[in-house]
Design a protein around this motif. Structure first.
Motif, PDB file in Angstrom:
ATOM      1  N   SER A  35       0.831  -1.198   0.000  1.00 40.29           N
ATOM      2  CA  SER A  35       0.000   0.000   0.000  1.00 40.29           C
ATOM      3  C   SER A  35       0.866   1.247   0.000  1.00 40.29           C
ATOM      4  CB  SER A  35      -0.926   0.003   1.220  1.00 40.29           C
ATOM      5  OG  SER A  35      -1.821  -1.078   1.176  1.00 40.29           O
ATOM      6  N   GLN A  36       1.956   1.227   0.773  1.00 37.41           N
ATOM      7  CA  GLN A  36       2.828   2.392   0.852  1.00 37.41           C
ATOM      8  C   GLN A  36       3.587   2.621  -0.447  1.00 37.41           C
ATOM      9  OE1 GLN A  36       5.428   2.227   4.165  1.00 37.41           O
ATOM     10  NE2 GLN A  36       3.809   1.972   5.660  1.00 37.41           N
ATOM     11  N   SER A  37       3.933   1.573  -1.106  1.00 39.12           N
ATOM     12  CA  SER A  37       4.797   1.718  -2.268  1.00 39.12           C
ATOM     13  C   SER A  37       4.025   2.098  -3.525  1.00 39.12           C
ATOM     14  CB  SER A  37       5.538   0.404  -2.529  1.00 39.12           C
ATOM     15  OG  SER A  37       4.617  -0.614  -2.887  1.00 39.12           O
ATOM     16  N   SER A  38       2.710   2.063  -3.484  1.00 41.00           N
ATOM     17  CA  SER A  38       1.929   2.338  -4.681  1.00 41.00           C
ATOM     18  C   SER A  38       0.936   3.453  -4.405  1.00 41.00           C
ATOM     19  CB  SER A  38       1.181   1.075  -5.139  1.00 41.00           C
ATOM     20  OG  SER A  38       0.312   1.389  -6.203  1.00 41.00           O
ATOM     21  N   TYR A  39       1.125   4.610  -5.039  1.00 38.54           N
ATOM     22  CA  TYR A  39       0.195   5.707  -4.866  1.00 38.54           C
ATOM     23  C   TYR A  39      -1.163   5.365  -5.459  1.00 38.54           C
ATOM     24  CZ  TYR A  39      -2.011  10.264  -5.183  1.00 38.54           C
ATOM     25  OH  TYR A  39      -2.901  11.309  -5.066  1.00 38.54           O
ATOM     26  N   ASP A  40      -1.185   4.519  -6.479  1.00 38.37           N
ATOM     27  CA  ASP A  40      -2.445   4.147  -7.095  1.00 38.37           C
ATOM     28  C   ASP A  40      -3.378   3.459  -6.097  1.00 38.37           C
ATOM     29  OD1 ASP A  40      -0.975   3.324 -10.310  1.00 38.37           O
ATOM     30  OD2 ASP A  40      -1.736   5.214  -9.505  1.00 38.37           O
ATOM     31  N   VAL A  41      -2.809   2.576  -5.260  1.00 37.53           N
ATOM     32  CA  VAL A  41      -3.631   1.897  -4.265  1.00 37.53           C
ATOM     33  C   VAL A  41      -4.206   2.907  -3.279  1.00 37.53           C
ATOM     34  CG1 VAL A  41      -3.630   0.225  -2.379  1.00 37.53           C
ATOM     35  CG2 VAL A  41      -2.392  -0.266  -4.497  1.00 37.53           C
ATOM     36  N   MET A  42      -3.372   3.797  -2.805  1.00 38.44           N
ATOM     37  CA  MET A  42      -3.845   4.827  -1.879  1.00 38.44           C
ATOM     38  C   MET A  42      -4.921   5.679  -2.536  1.00 38.44           C
ATOM     39  SD  MET A  42      -1.689   8.011  -0.359  1.00 38.44           S
ATOM     40  CE  MET A  42      -2.525   9.492   0.192  1.00 38.44           C
ATOM     41  N   ASN A  43      -4.701   6.050  -3.798  1.00 42.76           N
ATOM     42  CA  ASN A  43      -5.628   6.908  -4.506  1.00 42.76           C
ATOM     43  C   ASN A  43      -6.987   6.232  -4.683  1.00 42.76           C
ATOM     44  OD1 ASN A  43      -6.086   9.410  -5.971  1.00 42.76           O
ATOM     45  ND2 ASN A  43      -6.217   8.133  -7.790  1.00 42.76           N
ATOM     46  N   ILE A  44      -6.956   4.948  -4.993  1.00 37.76           N
ATOM     47  CA  ILE A  44      -8.202   4.204  -5.197  1.00 37.76           C
ATOM     48  C   ILE A  44      -9.033   4.182  -3.924  1.00 37.76           C
ATOM     49  CG2 ILE A  44      -9.146   1.895  -5.559  1.00 37.76           C
ATOM     50  CD1 ILE A  44      -6.877   1.459  -7.588  1.00 37.76           C
ATOM     51  N   TYR A  45      -8.401   3.849  -2.803  1.00 33.30           N
ATOM     52  CA  TYR A  45      -9.160   3.736  -1.563  1.00 33.30           C
ATOM     53  C   TYR A  45      -9.536   5.089  -0.985  1.00 33.30           C
ATOM     54  CZ  TYR A  45      -8.565  -1.268  -1.522  1.00 33.30           C
ATOM     55  OH  TYR A  45      -8.639  -2.592  -1.846  1.00 33.30           O
ATOM     56  N   ALA A  46      -8.706   6.098  -1.213  1.00 30.76           N
ATOM     57  CA  ALA A  46      -9.078   7.445  -0.781  1.00 30.76           C
ATOM     58  C   ALA A  46     -10.313   7.918  -1.532  1.00 30.76           C
ATOM     59  CB  ALA A  46      -7.918   8.411  -1.006  1.00 30.76           C
ATOM     60  N   GLU A  47     -10.359   7.614  -2.824  1.00 34.93           N
ATOM     61  CA  GLU A  47     -11.515   8.003  -3.620  1.00 34.93           C
ATOM     62  C   GLU A  47     -12.769   7.264  -3.157  1.00 34.93           C
ATOM     63  OE1 GLU A  47     -12.891   8.465  -8.299  1.00 34.93           O
ATOM     64  OE2 GLU A  47     -10.962   7.585  -7.782  1.00 34.93           O
ATOM     65  N   LYS A  48     -12.624   5.975  -2.840  1.00 32.37           N
ATOM     66  CA  LYS A  48     -13.769   5.203  -2.373  1.00 32.37           C
ATOM     67  C   LYS A  48     -14.308   5.760  -1.055  1.00 32.37           C
ATOM     68  CE  LYS A  48     -12.613   0.764  -4.546  1.00 32.37           C
ATOM     69  NZ  LYS A  48     -13.895   0.580  -5.263  1.00 32.37           N
ATOM     70  N   LEU A  49     -13.411   6.087  -0.125  1.00 34.02           N
ATOM     71  CA  LEU A  49     -13.851   6.630   1.163  1.00 34.02           C
ATOM     72  C   LEU A  49     -14.529   7.988   0.976  1.00 34.02           C
ATOM     73  CD1 LEU A  49     -10.745   5.763   3.373  1.00 34.02           C
ATOM     74  CD2 LEU A  49     -13.006   4.710   3.530  1.00 34.02           C
ATOM     75  N   GLY A  50     -13.890   8.859   0.184  1.00 37.47           N
ATOM     76  CA  GLY A  50     -14.456  10.183  -0.043  1.00 37.47           C
ATOM     77  C   GLY A  50     -15.788  10.123  -0.753  1.00 37.47           C
ATOM     78  N   TYR A  51     -15.897   9.247  -1.743  1.00 34.74           N
ATOM     79  CA  TYR A  51     -17.160   9.125  -2.480  1.00 34.74           C
ATOM     80  C   TYR A  51     -18.272   8.601  -1.580  1.00 34.74           C
ATOM     81  CZ  TYR A  51     -20.517   7.828  -6.088  1.00 34.74           C
ATOM     82  OH  TYR A  51     -21.654   7.716  -6.846  1.00 34.74           O
ATOM     83  N   ALA A  52     -17.936   7.649  -0.705  1.00 37.67           N
ATOM     84  CA  ALA A  52     -18.946   7.103   0.196  1.00 37.67           C
ATOM     85  C   ALA A  52     -19.502   8.180   1.121  1.00 37.67           C
ATOM     86  CB  ALA A  52     -18.355   5.954   1.012  1.00 37.67           C
ATOM     87  N   LEU A  53     -18.623   9.026   1.673  1.00 35.26           N
ATOM     88  CA  LEU A  53     -19.078  10.104   2.551  1.00 35.26           C
ATOM     89  C   LEU A  53     -19.900  11.133   1.780  1.00 35.26           C
ATOM     90  CD1 LEU A  53     -15.947  10.802   4.792  1.00 35.26           C
ATOM     91  CD2 LEU A  53     -18.038   9.612   5.429  1.00 35.26           C
ATOM     92  N   ALA A  54     -19.430  11.498   0.582  1.00 36.89           N
ATOM     93  CA  ALA A  54     -20.126  12.508  -0.205  1.00 36.89           C
ATOM     94  C   ALA A  54     -21.512  12.034  -0.606  1.00 36.89           C
ATOM     95  CB  ALA A  54     -19.305  12.853  -1.453  1.00 36.89           C
TER      96      ALA A  54
END
Length: 353
Positions: A124-143
């Motif tokens: 997870s730390q070595s790949s920004y794509d993984v972080m980006n995917i899950y950050a988007e999922k969390l943000g979209y769920a709240l929105a």
């Protein structure tokens, strides 16, 4: 990094972190928090139309009270009653200091969260794509959760006798504008004229309002020669729908599209969500048979506030039992609508004729 022979069995960095003394700087909650906030705000539709009053509770508190005010009227002064052309009874003052006015109450009473557990923290730390995917999922769920809440409040404020409203009028029931044809979702010139007329009769400006249309309503523009012709010709250079994808304006009124309309299906009582919404706008109807094409919302109508530091807070911990890192994004907020059914209308339902 590798463990030194004399070091305690504790890793200060991730498995692929080559620095000798750094922490989990690639995966700390602050980084996730900013990413979640970015996606959270990007995905809001109704929320973007709201006025943010969070600064009023920055120091604490869970209720904001906003004063209502009565409209002042001007009266004749000269050339009226007495021989000198002045008011014979003198000036009349409105005693607002001693006369209690009303108030709007914004209670911060909504709390939502989205959570995810991620195994293999090194990857997870070595790949920004993984972080980006899950950050988007969390943000979209709240929105989406917040927009659902705001959409529900708008529906209940405007509708009459819907199953989720306990057969009670909403605060703004009866504020409707015929935008689309009878029994369909097709916008026509008469409907646009009705919207413009209602805004000016309310003594307000076109640019102060936003039309939030259901997808089926907005799509109807492309079926009408009165509107769709501009897709090929353009109205100002490349500023047209086919080229830019920007919803733009209709009769000078900003237009946005949302698929987050909440309503009650005819004959049922539970709230549902869909792209061809209906509602009950007529007193005495027993079913929700009117077509809901969208909403017309004034910029001052929706007011929201988030608790201090909890607009899109992110927290995390490491779960040793599952060898995973758990992230929770949460948001605490409240909302109130400003307006009335008299001279200060701030919200309309757009419906069929």
């Amino acid at each position: 990094m590798a463990l030194a022979p004399s070091a305690k069995p504790f890793l200060t960095g991730g498995l692929r972190d080559t620095s000798g003394d750094s922490g989990l700087q690639k995966f700390i909650p602050e980084i996730w928090g900013m990413a979640v906030k970015d996606y959270y705000e990007k995905n809001l539709v109704f929320g973007k139309l709201a006025t943010d009053l969070s600064s009023m509770v920055a120091g604490g508190g869970d209720i904001i009270r906003l004063p209502q005010h009565s409209e002042l009227t001007a009266e004749d002064l000269y050339g009226t009653n007495d021989a000198n052309g002045l008011r014979s009874s003198g000036l009349t003052f409105n005693t607002q200091v001693t006369t209690a006015e009303g108030q709007y109450t914004l209670a911060i009473d909504q709390s939502h969260y989205a959570a995810v557990s991620i195994t293999d923290i090194a990857n997870s730390q070595s790949s920004y794509d993984v972080m980006n995917i899950y950050a988007e999922k969390l943000g979209y769920a709240l929105a989406k959760k917040m927009d659902y809440y705001l959409s529900t409040k708008i529906f209940r404020a405007l509708t009459y006798n819907d199953g989720s409203n306990s057969a009670a009028d909403g605060d703004f029931a009866g504020q409707v504008i015929d935008l689309v044809g009878g029994g369909d979702y097709n916008i026509d010139k008469t409907g646009v004229s009705n919207v413009v007329k209602a805004i000016h009769e309310n003594d307000s400006n076109l640019e102060d309002w936003t039309m939030v249309l259901a997808p089926v309503t907005y799509a109807s523009l492309f079926k009408s020669a009165d509107f769709a012709r501009y897709d090929g010709l353009g109205q100002a250079g490349d500023n047209n729908l086919m080229i830019s994808g920007y919803a733009g304006k209709l009769a000078g009124i900003p237009v946005v599209v949302s698929n987050n309309f909440v309503y009650v299906v005819s004959g049922e009582s539970a709230l549902t969500q869909g792209q061809a919404p209906v509602f009950n706008a007529t007193d005495g109807e027993s079913s929700e048979g009117d077509h809901l094409a969208g909403y017309l919302i004034h910029k001052d109508c929706i007011n929201v506030a988030w608790s201090a530091g909890m607009k899109s807070r992110v927290q995390s911990d490491y779960d040793l039992a599952s060898l995973s890192t758990r992230f929770v994004a949460d948001s605490v907020f409240g909302c109130t609508f400003i307006g009335n059914t008299g001279t200060n209308k701030r919200l309309f339902a757009l419906m069929d004729q």
